[in-house]
Design an enzyme around this catalytic site. Structure first.
Site, mmCIF file in Angstrom:
data_model
loop_
_atom_site.group_PDB
_atom_site.id
_atom_site.type_symbol
_atom_site.label_atom_id
_atom_site.label_comp_id
_atom_site.label_asym_id
_atom_site.label_seq_id
_atom_site.Cartn_x
_atom_site.Cartn_y
_atom_site.Cartn_z
ATOM 1 C CB THR A 31 -0.987 0.130 1.384
ATOM 2 O OG1 THR A 31 -0.110 0.060 2.426
ATOM 3 C CG2 THR A 31 -1.817 -1.155 1.382
ATOM 4 C CE LYS B 104 -10.642 15.641 13.894
ATOM 5 N NZ LYS B 104 -9.304 14.873 13.548
ATOM 6 C CD1 TRP C 112 -14.239 16.443 13.360
ATOM 7 C CD2 TRP C 112 -14.765 14.285 12.598
ATOM 8 N NE1 TRP C 112 -13.688 15.341 14.054
ATOM 9 C CE2 TRP C 112 -13.958 14.118 13.674
ATOM 10 C CE3 TRP C 112 -15.213 13.000 11.940
ATOM 11 C CZ2 TRP C 112 -13.430 12.971 14.017
ATOM 12 C CZ3 TRP C 112 -14.712 11.797 12.297
ATOM 13 C CH2 TRP C 112 -13.865 11.698 13.510
HETATM 14 P P1 ADP Z 1 -3.948 3.317 -2.594
HETATM 15 O O1 ADP Z 1 -4.092 4.530 -1.740
HETATM 16 O O2 ADP Z 1 -2.429 2.770 -2.469
HETATM 17 O O3 ADP Z 1 -4.490 3.262 -3.609
HETATM 18 P P2 ADP Z 1 -5.920 1.625 -1.512
HETATM 19 O O4 ADP Z 1 -6.434 1.302 -2.770
HETATM 20 O O5 ADP Z 1 -5.674 0.333 -0.316
HETATM 21 O O6 ADP Z 1 -4.491 2.036 -1.379
HETATM 22 O O7 ADP Z 1 -6.620 2.653 -0.708
HETATM 23 C C1 ADP Z 1 -7.854 2.554 0.160
HETATM 24 C C2 ADP Z 1 -8.386 3.568 0.393
HETATM 25 O O8 ADP Z 1 -8.954 4.303 -0.799
HETATM 26 C C3 ADP Z 1 -9.651 3.460 1.229
HETATM 27 O O9 ADP Z 1 -9.139 3.288 2.643
HETATM 28 C C4 ADP Z 1 -10.537 4.705 1.025
HETATM 29 O O10 ADP Z 1 -10.071 6.033 2.000
HETATM 30 C C5 ADP Z 1 -10.334 5.020 -0.325
HETATM 31 N N1 ADP Z 1 -11.348 4.764 -0.965
HETATM 32 C C6 ADP Z 1 -11.440 3.538 -1.826
HETATM 33 N N2 ADP Z 1 -12.610 3.373 -2.366
HETATM 34 C C7 ADP Z 1 -13.463 4.615 -2.113
HETATM 35 C C8 ADP Z 1 -14.728 5.252 -2.191
HETATM 36 N N3 ADP Z 1 -15.371 4.533 -3.046
HETATM 37 N N4 ADP Z 1 -15.011 6.066 -2.012
HETATM 38 C C9 ADP Z 1 -14.092 6.875 -0.907
HETATM 39 N N5 ADP Z 1 -12.732 6.646 -0.607
HETATM 40 C C10 ADP Z 1 -12.473 5.326 -1.248
#
Ligand code: ADP
Length: 541
Positions: A184, A437, A442
């Site tokens: 990640t 904040k 929030w």
């Molecule tokens: P990277 O940031 O490396 O792409 P990830 O794909 O694991 O890693 O990221 C996951 C994060 O992406 C989630 O914790 C969330 O914050 C965000 N995310 C994924 N899908 C959505 C969505 N449909 N709406 C809002 N945020 C999302």
């Protein structure tokens, strides 16, 4: 009394076996890196994957060893995955959009022994080769005719593969053995390695494929635009063959025109990618007047899907939007916004309101929201909380780090802030670190961004919290105007009135040519916060 059923190890290669036997002629169509369209089938892919497996074992790769891929979505990339899985080795997808030093760090950390690389990324390997400490050999995913000169030991894939045949048997493996890895991005500290098991991948693919999730079937032609290197490729390399769906792989070209050509020419029925990709496609459609007569559904996730994108797909092009949320640590699927009977009567703006939510979980994902003290919050569609999840395809530790990332009840804190309604639909309001904040309350940056994107002159929008002497933080709206438009700040803010609480109103709007993105195509809020760290709101200047 023990159960009297067979033990049938849930290993990933069983998925390809199933597809090859039951859907032998189902196509995998790829736009190759070299240019021409390539067509194969699940039966052929299984033979080639068996050949990869045999060739890998000749090379001396063993169970538990890792091999990295720096590659686009093509048939070759996918058969390498299955070949590795077939000897109990571990596919490690690396995101080529990371900085070269990060790529080197990740490959060294994973101790990858082999590196499979597309022609496009050979220059990256040239750059980092001297820093790689564990890679013994590089295999360039092409044939001899297209093989470039390299300053590192390398073979063209097709020649390398020709030294073996398909007379091979998949290794017998424990279903809990490691199968794949994905790091990640980790906005703070070093990247973290997530390790999937055979069992977690199989269970996850089964729950991802069901009707209210991705709803994949043998009648589908799925185009995974989301790269295999993004969050376990959203499971599509497993869930498509599991369901017998044909696959259309876009290779290196992901611009609007290239995607439309495949969607139309290959009669794609379902596709999946992050919102920025769909923004490009929609802009292309609008400019060219093209339509999407074959496409039935589009999965949009990885970042919040703006309402304007959903509206355009559903109302202009008659394509059903499936908003999805997930994380690398979750294999990655967490929720999909599909329609339950409780909400099937919604239409128009009410339906779009629902579709702004990220949706409900499949079997295999349990979620809850808690306050900062860990107290569970109600599913009332209003109360925000930290979103926590557990399940058989969710990480409990990172690679080479024994510290659990779950609490005593096995819940993993996603770092997202969300509310959940009485029907089980979850909506992300922010990343915990992005939420603004203001005076102890929030403000959701995602809600404000979605509103801004409804304005016809706005191409892209980001909201960040900027420090404020009285309120701690206040929202600053950053906008990339649409080509040829010169939007007016007060006009954009006026469009927010009546749609948000007054105190959520951004204190200012700035226009920029470009907003920085992460390697997975998301808005890079950390970079924006840095860029605007000296910013002072007009009322304080
Ligand atoms: P990277 O940031 O490396 O792409 P990830 O794909 O694991 O890693 O990221 C996951 C994060 O992406 C989630 O914790 C969330 O914050 C965000 N995310 C994924 N899908 C959505 C969505 N449909 N709406 C809002 N945020 C999302």
């Amino acid at each position: 009394m023990p159960g009297l059923m067979q033990h049938w190890s849930l290993t990933c290669t069983r998925i390809l076996d199933h597809a090859a036997r039951n859907h032998p002629t189902r196509e995998i169509v790829s736009r190759s890196v070299e240019g021409p369209t390539h067509r194969t089938t699940y039966a052929e892919m299984r033979d080639r994957a068996l050949t990869v497996a045999k060739r890998l074992s000749q090379t001396g790769l063993r169970e538990g060893d890792r091999a990295a891929t720096l590659a686009w979505n093509t048939w070759r990339h996918m058969e390498v995955w299955y070949g590795l899985l077939g000897i109990g080795a571990i596919y490690h997808t690396v995101n080529p959009r990371l900085f070269p030093q990060q790529i080197a760090w990740i490959i060294n950390h994973a101790e990858d022994r082999l590196l499979f690389v597309d022609l496009t990324f050979v220059p990256i390997v040239e750059k980092i080769w001297s820093e790689l400490t564990t890679v013994e050999h590089v295999i360039v995913l092409t044939d001899a005719a297209n093989m470039p000169e390299t300053g590192f030991p390398a073979s063209p894939y097709e020649d390398w593969l020709a030294e073996a045949d398909a007379d091979f048997t998949w290794a017998e493996l424990d279903e809990n053995a490691a199968a794949g890895m994905c790091y990640t991005s980790g906005t703070t500290g070093d990247p973290k390695g997530v390790v999937y098991s055979h069992r977690s991948n199989v269970l996850h693919a089964m729950s991802a494929a069901i009707p209210d999730m991705l709803g994949l079937s043998a009648r589908d032609r799925m185009m995974p635009v989301v790269p295999l290197f993004h969050a376990n490729g959203w499971s599509l390399a497993f869930s498509c063959p599991l369901a017998g769906a044909a696959m259309v792989m876009p290779g290196p070209r992901m611009d609007g025109e290239a995607l439309w050509e495949l969607l139309d020419g290959e009669r794609v029925t379902v596709t999946a990618a992050v919102p920025t990709i769909w923004l490009m496609l929609l802009q292309y459609l609008e400019k060219s007047g093209k339509t999407l007569p074959h496409l039935e559904r589009v999965v949009i996730g990885g970042a919040a899907c703006p309402r304007a994108i959903t509206k355009a797909f559903e109302e202009t092009y008659d394509v059903r939007v499936m908003h999805a949320w997930g994380m690398t640590e979750m294999s990655p699927l967490g929720t999909v916004c599909s329609i339950k009977p409780e909400v099937s009567g919604l239409d128009g703006e009410d339906k779009l309101d629902l579709q702004e939510k990220q949706g409900h979980t499949p079997f295999g994902v349990e979620m809850k929201i808690t306050d900062d003290a860990g107290v569970e919050q109600p599913w009332d569609g209003k109360t925000f909380g930290r979103l926590k999840v557990r399940g058989p395809a969710i990480s409990q530790t990172y690679f080479k780090n024994d510290t659990p990332i779950v609490d005593a009840d096995n819940f993993f804190d996603t770092g997202d802030v969300a509310h959940i309604d009485a029907n089980g639909y979850m909506q992300i309001t922010d990343r915990a670190k992005d939420v603004i904040k203001s005076g102890g309350e929030w403000i959701s940056t995602i809600d404000l961004e979605n509103l801004a994107l409804l304005h016809p002159h706005v191409s892209e929008a980001a909201v960040i919290g900027v420090s404020h002497p009285k309120w701690d933080e206040r929202p600053l709206l950053i906008i990339v105007p649409r080509d040829g438009c010169t939007p007016d700040a007060s006009d954009i803010l006026a469009s927010f009135e009546g749609r948000i609480a007054k105190w959520w109103m951004p204190n200012d709007v700035v226009f920029v040519d470009e907003i920085p993105h992460t390697a997975t195509g998301k808005i890079k809020k950390t970079a924006l916060r840095e860029q605007f760290s000296d910013y002072a709101f007009p009322d304080e200047a």
